[in-house]
Enzyme design. Structure first.
Site, PDB file in Angstrom:
ATOM      1  N   HIS A 170       0.824  -1.219   0.000  1.00  0.00           N
ATOM      2  CA  HIS A 170       0.000   0.000   0.000  1.00  0.00           C
ATOM      3  C   HIS A 170       0.855   1.265   0.000  1.00  0.00           C
ATOM      4  O   HIS A 170       0.512   2.262  -0.629  1.00  0.00           O
ATOM      5  CB  HIS A 170      -0.913  -0.002   1.238  1.00  0.00           C
TER       6      HIS A 170
ATOM      7  N   HIS B 261     -27.996  21.135  20.489  1.00  0.00           N
ATOM      8  CA  HIS B 261     -28.281  21.853  19.246  1.00  0.00           C
ATOM      9  C   HIS B 261     -27.771  23.293  19.251  1.00  0.00           C
ATOM     10  O   HIS B 261     -27.879  23.979  18.243  1.00  0.00           O
ATOM     11  CB  HIS B 261     -29.791  21.871  18.986  1.00  0.00           C
TER      12      HIS B 261
HETATM   13  C1  LIG Z   1     -10.318  10.257   6.031  1.00  0.00           C
HETATM   14  C2  LIG Z   1      -9.007   9.562   5.936  1.00  0.00           C
HETATM   15  N1  LIG Z   1      -8.639   8.714   6.915  1.00  0.00           N
HETATM   16  C3  LIG Z   1      -7.454   8.109   6.874  1.00  0.00           C
HETATM   17  C4  LIG Z   1      -6.584   8.313   5.834  1.00  0.00           C
HETATM   18  C5  LIG Z   1      -5.219   7.658   5.811  1.00  0.00           C
HETATM   19  N2  LIG Z   1      -5.193   6.598   4.795  1.00  0.00           N
HETATM   20  C6  LIG Z   1      -4.690   6.804   3.578  1.00  0.00           C
HETATM   21  S1  LIG Z   1      -4.823   5.471   2.584  1.00  0.00           S
HETATM   22  C7  LIG Z   1      -5.545   4.555   3.810  1.00  0.00           C
HETATM   23  C8  LIG Z   1      -5.955   3.137   3.570  1.00  0.00           C
HETATM   24  C9  LIG Z   1      -6.851   3.070   2.423  1.00  0.00           C
HETATM   25  O1  LIG Z   1      -7.038   1.751   2.026  1.00  0.00           O
HETATM   26  P1  LIG Z   1      -7.550   1.479   0.532  1.00  0.00           P
HETATM   27  O2  LIG Z   1      -8.557   2.455   0.159  1.00  0.00           O
HETATM   28  O3  LIG Z   1      -7.894   0.041   0.463  1.00  0.00           O
HETATM   29  O4  LIG Z   1      -6.284   1.798  -0.337  1.00  0.00           O
HETATM   30  P2  LIG Z   1      -5.205   0.766  -0.905  1.00  0.00           P
HETATM   31  O5  LIG Z   1      -4.627   0.040   0.292  1.00  0.00           O
HETATM   32  O6  LIG Z   1      -5.914  -0.143  -1.814  1.00  0.00           O
HETATM   33  O7  LIG Z   1      -4.188   1.627  -1.560  1.00  0.00           O
HETATM   34  C10 LIG Z   1      -5.668   5.315   4.960  1.00  0.00           C
HETATM   35  C11 LIG Z   1      -6.246   4.809   6.230  1.00  0.00           C
HETATM   36  C12 LIG Z   1      -7.018   9.205   4.820  1.00  0.00           C
HETATM   37  N3  LIG Z   1      -6.250   9.487   3.767  1.00  0.00           N
HETATM   38  N4  LIG Z   1      -8.230   9.775   4.886  1.00  0.00           N
END
Ligand SMILES: Cc1ncc(C[n+]2csc(CCOP(=O)(O)OP(=O)(O)O)c2C)c(N)n1
Length: 681
Positions: free
Chosen positions: A265, A476
């Site tokens: 990732h 609220h």
């Molecule tokens: C709102 C938010 N929370 C957390 C993150 C940090 N973050 C970036 S990528 C990711 C994991 C995403 O997983 P996935 O969508 O499956 O991506 P892949 O592993 O397939 O690249 C996280 C938690 C973020 N960018 N935005």
């Protein structure tokens, strides 16, 4: 995966997709940060989409009838940058790709709207892109109904990951799209079962296919590395009369040692492993080198839409002149000529009638005159239409069989509404505004922040803006929300005191091109404080002298919104005691900050004691109390120091001490040298 077999089955496709993979791998390795696995895993899907389906012309990125491509999984930004570079977008040079994530480069860590053409929205906060896309698709529907299929007829494509689908806002977005049968919206889900902490199954067992279907979507499941399946799914999706989700089963970091793991990732920086991956892909050139034949094949894809774009221009030119002008004016975010005169006439009428009205009701009156002269406005509310007063008689309701309706019933989806409104603004041609209770700014906040960051003029109508809402109680009653919005860069927070200031605030909000606005409006009735008509928009200066001191000026009272009438009443008390008191109305701090020093000094001269009155927390007021030539020991605050309570509004103002008498007493104390620090300042 047998990469050799994949490459052999579709050699042309494979080399194009591998160009994306290699650029992503090289750029992330050079930056020593970023996300390699997602662009590598989704390269096949993106290649087929751009090669065979996406309607675009790289040499004319702003063509209004282009398809929109939204990378909701913004961490995979190199996928987008590689696509833009390969297809020949002028500003996405190889240098920019090499400078991925570096100071001054347009290739920011996550795609940022405005950095480069072809970036339709800022993504990175997961879920935002897919929620924006609902607004893109709605704006397309509204415009198609308004201008006809010959000039508006495009799709919105989204690549979303597991993270986007896990975020709550995606549920709001998906159910809205299903309800409204946004058939030109196509979401490609990167179904790789990997997130940062490990497999998706660590934290989720949702049947995504069932989830989308139950919300009214068509779902197609495919192997996301098979170009024939990708092509067939996209072809079918375009024919559907529902929004379509294509579940693309993919391998994150395909062909790399980190394939199918959460390590894949992130940033893949091991040089040996990266060399092995390139060898497995059959990629033989050096870092950032794309073979000439592959680059020219991509450039041909970038030029594929030229004829369609030219044909569109001819059709557009055949449209009646008036329609063309309105279309272009709305896209340019220019206000209609009639707006200013309409607001002036309204102000004159209202300053004479001097009604006692809640500013939310004033807002409705303003919109009743503005909406008919501003056909690009699209209003809405998150299930509080009657409370937010956002619907006017001429708008019509946006629905499956009335696509030209300009009012959206967003349902109880504050976040989805705010994000979709951003999408509408980004699509262009429409100006969205939408309402909820000010307290639920919290629920809309991630999208409000992105509107500010993206520099788009979304208008957030936040009513019930203080303890003045009364009996609904502290759940609220916003106390910290003005401060939160004011703390956000590039956001105008308007808190008008009466119908006149409300009209001025709307005029300002609806003429912005790069700044979102928050309109903070009351539930309770307010006196008209501007009874003398002025053509000039005084709110445009942010703060102004509403009532000056008679005799020697010894006190300045600063207030916003509902507390302006309290300031005026306190002035009456003080003047009767011979204490010359000026009242400054401050409907928009940010605009006051933008005024030159001479004007600010005229409004807030040094010397007199200063008291600010606002039914919210003090946070931020110190700038006006003892910045700007003021003194700490000569200033005081009348407002909230804690959460509110459930009781009638009048009782709450008394009990929390936000009254004219308390204000007058604070002034007397300060004049007597009896300064005391406020609790929690
Ligand atoms: C709102 C938010 N929370 C957390 C993150 C940090 N973050 C970036 S990528 C990711 C994991 C995403 O997983 P996935 O969508 O499956 O991506 P892949 O592993 O397939 O690249 C996280 C938690 C973020 N960018 N935005």
């Amino acid at each position: 995966m047998d990469l050799k077999a994949l490459a052999a089955a579709h050699p042309d496709h494979w080399s194009k997709a591998t160009a994306i993979r290699a650029l992503a791998l090289d750029a992330v390795a050079a930056a020593n940060s970023g996300h390699s696995g997602m662009p590598i895993g989704m390269a096949d899907v993106a290649t087929v989409l751009f090669e065979k389906h996406l309607k675009f012309d790289a040499s004319n990125p702003d063509w209004p009838d282009r398809d929109r491509f939204i990378l909701s999984a913004g961490h995979g930004s190199m996928l987008l940058y590689a696509l833009l570079h390969l297809t020949g977008y002028e500003d996405m040079t190889l240098e920019q790709v090499k400078n991925f994530r570096q100071w001054g480069a347009i290739t920011a860590g996550h795609p940022e709207y405005g950095h480069a053409k072809g970036i339709e929205t800022t993504t990175g906060p997961l879920g935002q892109g897919i929620a924006n896309s609902i607004g893109f698709a709605m704006a397309e529907e509204i415009q198609r109904a308004t201008y006809g299929k010959k000039v508006v007829d495009h799709h919105t494509y989204v690549i979303a990951g597991d993270g986007c689908l896990m975020e709550g806002v995606s549920q709001e977005a998906i159910t809205l799209a299903g309800r409204h049968q946004l058939s030109k919206l196509i979401v490609l889900w990167d179904n790789n079962n990997i997130t940062i902490d490990g497999p998706v199954t660590l934290s989720d067992r949702t049947d995504q296919v069932g989830r989308f279907r139950s919300a009214g979507w068509e779902v197609i499941e495919i192997d996301g590395h098979n170009p024939d399946e990708i092509d067939a799914a996209l072809t079918a999706a375009k024919k559907s009369d529902q929004p379509t989700m294509i579940a693309c089963k993919t391998h994150i970091a395909l062909g790399h040692a980190a394939q199918d793991t959460s390590k894949g990732h992130g940033a893949l920086t091991n040089a040996d492993q990266n060399a092995e991956a390139k060898a497995a892909w059959g990629w033989k050139t050096g870092p950032f080198e794309v073979p000439a034949d592959v680059k020219s094949a991509w450039e041909a894809i970038g030029a594929r839409g030229i004829d369609a774009r030219r044909a569109w221009e001819e059709r557009f030119d055949r449209m009646p002149r008036g329609k063309r002008e309105t279309f272009n004016r709305a896209y340019a975010l220019d206000a209609p000529k009639k707006l200013s005169a309409t607001v002036k006439a309204f102000k004159k009428q209202m300053s004479e009638a001097a009604p006692k009205l809640a500013t939310r009701a004033s807002s409705e009156k303003v919109l009743e005159v503005i909406n008919p002269v501003m056909p690009e406005t699209v209003g809405g509310s998150a299930d509080l239409t009657g409370s937010n007063n956002t619907k006017t008689s001429d708008l019509g309701v946006f629905d499956v069989d009335s696509r030209d309706g300009r009012y959206v019933y967003w349902g109880i989806r504050e976040h989805g509404m705010a994000s979709a409104m951003n999408g509408m603004a980004l699509h262009g041609g429409v100006r969205p505004y939408g309402g909820t209770f000010m307290c639920f700014t919290d629920y809309a906040r991630p999208a409000m922040r992105l509107a500010a960051l993206m520099k788009i003029p979304t208008v957030f109508v936040m009513t019930h803006d203080s303890i003045g809402l009364g009996e609904d109680g502290p759940t609220h009653q916003p106390v910290e929300h003005l401060a939160i919005s004011r703390a956000t860069p590039n956001t105008y927070v308007f808190r008008p005191a009466d119908t006149i200031e409300t009209a001025e605030s709307w005029e300002l909000a609806l003429t912005q091109k790069q700044t979102p606005s928050v309109l903070s409006l009351t539930r309770q009735g307010l006196q008209t404080v501007r009874t003398e008509h002025k053509n000039k928009n005084l709110t445009a200066q942010g703060a102004y002298v509403l009532a000056d001191a008679e005799g020697k000026r010894r006190a300045i009272l600063m207030a916003t919104g509902s507390e302006v009438e309290i300031a005026l009443a306190a002035r009456d008390i003080l003047q009767a005691e011979g204490i010359g008191t000026r009242v400054v109305s401050m409907p928009c701090w940010e605009l006051f900050e933008e005024q030159d020093e001479a004007y600010r000094k005229r409004v807030l001269p040094g010397g007199p004691v200063r008291v600010a009155i606002e039914a919210g927390v003090r946070f931020g007021w110190d700038r006006w109390l003892f910045g700007e030539r003021g003194k700490r020991e000569k200033s005081g605050f009348v407002g909230m120091h804690d959460f509110g309570a459930s009781a009638p509004a009048g009782t709450l103002y008394q009990e929390f001490g936000i009254t004219a008498e308390a204000t007058a007493q604070k002034v007397r104390d300060l004049l007597d040298g009896k300064w005391q620090p406020d609790p929690r300042t």
